[in-house]
Design a protein around this motif. Structure first.
Motif, PDB file in Angstrom:
ATOM      1  N   PRO A 174       0.843  -1.218  -0.088  1.00 28.37           N
ATOM      2  CA  PRO A 174      -0.182  -0.026  -0.136  1.00 28.37           C
ATOM      3  C   PRO A 174       0.770   1.308   0.083  1.00 28.37           C
ATOM      4  CG  PRO A 174       0.184  -1.052   2.186  1.00 28.37           C
ATOM      5  CD  PRO A 174       0.700  -1.772   1.167  1.00 28.37           C
ATOM      6  N   MET A 175       0.044   2.452  -0.232  1.00 29.84           N
ATOM      7  CA  MET A 175       1.105   3.649  -0.219  1.00 29.84           C
ATOM      8  C   MET A 175       1.384   4.471   1.214  1.00 29.84           C
ATOM      9  SD  MET A 175       0.100   5.332  -3.956  1.00 29.84           S
ATOM     10  CE  MET A 175       1.294   6.495  -3.803  1.00 29.84           C
ATOM     11  N   ASP A 176       0.903   3.796   1.889  1.00 34.53           N
ATOM     12  CA  ASP A 176       1.245   4.304   3.518  1.00 34.53           C
ATOM     13  C   ASP A 176       2.583   3.712   3.986  1.00 34.53           C
ATOM     14  OD1 ASP A 176       0.259   1.824   4.020  1.00 34.53           O
ATOM     15  OD2 ASP A 176      -1.125   2.452   5.452  1.00 34.53           O
ATOM     16  N   VAL A 177       3.333   3.137   2.974  1.00 37.71           N
ATOM     17  CA  VAL A 177       4.647   2.358   3.580  1.00 37.71           C
ATOM     18  C   VAL A 177       5.764   3.317   2.966  1.00 37.71           C
ATOM     19  CG1 VAL A 177       3.694   0.394   4.136  1.00 37.71           C
ATOM     20  CG2 VAL A 177       4.732   0.803   1.966  1.00 37.71           C
ATOM     21  N   TYR A 178       7.078   2.900   3.457  1.00 41.53           N
ATOM     22  CA  TYR A 178       8.234   3.454   2.623  1.00 41.53           C
ATOM     23  C   TYR A 178       8.583   2.658   1.439  1.00 41.53           C
ATOM     24  CZ  TYR A 178       9.639   7.058   6.229  1.00 41.53           C
ATOM     25  OH  TYR A 178       9.504   8.073   7.130  1.00 41.53           O
ATOM     26  N   TYR A 179       8.806   3.240   0.295  1.00 40.70           N
ATOM     27  CA  TYR A 179       8.924   2.495  -0.875  1.00 40.70           C
ATOM     28  C   TYR A 179      10.345   1.851  -0.880  1.00 40.70           C
ATOM     29  CZ  TYR A 179      10.092   1.049  -5.626  1.00 40.70           C
ATOM     30  OH  TYR A 179      10.420   0.260  -6.691  1.00 40.70           O
ATOM     31  N   ASN A 180      10.197   0.710  -0.996  1.00 36.62           N
ATOM     32  CA  ASN A 180      11.329  -0.335  -1.952  1.00 36.62           C
ATOM     33  C   ASN A 180      10.856  -1.282  -2.844  1.00 36.62           C
ATOM     34  OD1 ASN A 180      10.780  -3.334  -0.330  1.00 36.62           O
ATOM     35  ND2 ASN A 180      10.713  -1.903   1.477  1.00 36.62           N
ATOM     36  N   ASP A 181      12.104  -1.877  -3.278  1.00 35.93           N
ATOM     37  CA  ASP A 181      11.786  -2.700  -4.666  1.00 35.93           C
ATOM     38  C   ASP A 181      10.683  -3.874  -4.241  1.00 35.93           C
ATOM     39  OD1 ASP A 181      12.946  -1.141  -6.156  1.00 35.93           O
ATOM     40  OD2 ASP A 181      14.940  -2.426  -6.439  1.00 35.93           O
ATOM     41  N   SER A 182      10.573  -4.480  -3.120  1.00 34.34           N
ATOM     42  CA  SER A 182      10.078  -5.557  -2.666  1.00 34.34           C
ATOM     43  C   SER A 182       8.547  -5.318  -2.509  1.00 34.34           C
ATOM     44  CB  SER A 182      10.457  -6.196  -1.478  1.00 34.34           C
ATOM     45  OG  SER A 182      10.386  -5.458  -0.170  1.00 34.34           O
ATOM     46  N   VAL A 183       8.230  -4.016  -2.342  1.00 35.16           N
ATOM     47  CA  VAL A 183       6.822  -3.525  -2.304  1.00 35.16           C
ATOM     48  C   VAL A 183       6.249  -2.932  -3.511  1.00 35.16           C
ATOM     49  CG1 VAL A 183       6.447  -3.664   0.120  1.00 35.16           C
ATOM     50  CG2 VAL A 183       7.140  -1.499  -0.843  1.00 35.16           C
TER      51      VAL A 183
END
Length: 330
Positions: A312-321
């Protein structure tokens, strides 16, 4: 009498030994010589091996090339983000390995290939480093020869064969995950929608409300901003943070220059650029920008924005998400 018998016995033994020796000599002389037959050498069908290499495409499963390490896990993660590593061996003895993403093939490694009279396959990169194997099948496990000296002895490459239909299916799947879009083309998913409305070089930009105190961006002397503007709507059930839940990269002149931009946002009545956190069913205008020299601005012939979204877009981005990825031609 005893002496005479002894002499007679001795003469008989001598005659016996003489006869045995003659018989043995005749037997050895008449025995045919036994010649050891050489094992039959297996015929190598070079035409079949060449067809095996040329017919179809080859997917990179893992690689260690110079300072580039692509593990099998990396390959699988890249596929989930819409990136495919594959190549083609041509009849003329050349090959090209590609990085396919955002609907485009970018050359990864060009080079040449050959199969010698012993059936050994060798592919040589453009920098002169060869990879070789004596086992040619639907999977190629290649290493550099032992007599080649490099700083990193772990150089290796694993390829698996794909048919024409299989590679087209892989490319279609990659393009669906990471499509290429243009300015003015709307995008909608279950979680959000957005549209890039403009892009270009500016010296400064302002928020919607400049009637009172407001903040704005002004480029430094000898520099300009490359600014991408657009609108974003959160269609999800939780807060969408454009600054931290996405990853953006600006590429100029076909990847000759690549920069990581800042991301800001504002609502229609905002006097600043701090509205990059967007509530459910809320909308903002976004600003993706980076400061560049006047020289780079003058030499820019093309630009692309690569924008990836977490889910979801309430987390910090990384390639796994990473769930959505877009190449935007500006």
């Amino acid at each position: 009498m005893i002496r005479g018998k002894t002499i007679a016995i001795a003469l008989m033994m001598a005659a016996f030994l003489a006869l045995y020796g003659c018989a043995s000599g005749q037997t050895n002389a008449s025995a045919p010589a036994v010649e050891e037959s050489e094992p039959e050498q297996e015929t190598i069908d070079l035409e079949a091996l060449n067809t095996q290499i040329v017919d179809g495409y080859w997917q990179i499963d893992s690689a260690t090339v110079d300072s580039q390490v692509i593990t099998q896990a990396t390959i699988l993660d890249a596929k989930k983000q819409g990136t495919l590593y594959y190549g083609k061996f041509n009849d003329d003895g050349t090959f090209v390995m590609y990085n396919h993403s955002y609907g485009q093939d970018k050359v990864l490694w060009p080079g040449t290939w050959v199969i010698d009279d012993e059936g050994v396959f060798t592919m040589t990169l453009e920098n002169g480093i060869p990879f070789t194997t004596d086992t040619i099948s639907d999977t190629l496990s290649l290493k550099i020869p032992s007599n080649i000296q490099t700083g990193n002895r772990a150089w290796q490459l694993t390829l698996s064969k794909l048919t024409n239909d299989e590679i087209q299916a892989e490319i279609a799947a990659a393009n669906e995950i990471s499509p290429t879009i243009t300015v003015g083309q709307p995008v909608e998913t279950d979680e959000f929608s957005f549209e890039v409305t403009s892009a270009g070089f500016v010296n400064e930009f302002y928020p919607p409300d400049t009637s009172g105190y407001y903040s704005y961006y002004e480029a430094s002397a000898g520099k300009q901003f490359y600014l991408v503007r657009g609108t974003f709507k959160n269609l999800g059930s939780t807060t969408a943070n454009l600054r931290y839940a996405t990853d953006a990269k600006l590429s100029f002149n076909g990847g000759q220059y690549e920069l990581e931009p800042e991301i800001a946002g504002c609502r229609s009545d905002a006097d600043d650029f701090y509205d990059y956190s967007v509530g459910p069913l809320d909308s903002i205008e976004f600003f993706i920008f980076t400061e560049v020299s006047d020289e780079l601005a003058a030499s820019t012939e093309s630009a692309e924005l690569y924008w990836r979204f977490a889910s979801p877009m309430d987390v910090y981005y990384n390639d796994s998400v990473c769930a959505h990825s877009y190449g935007i031609v500006l």
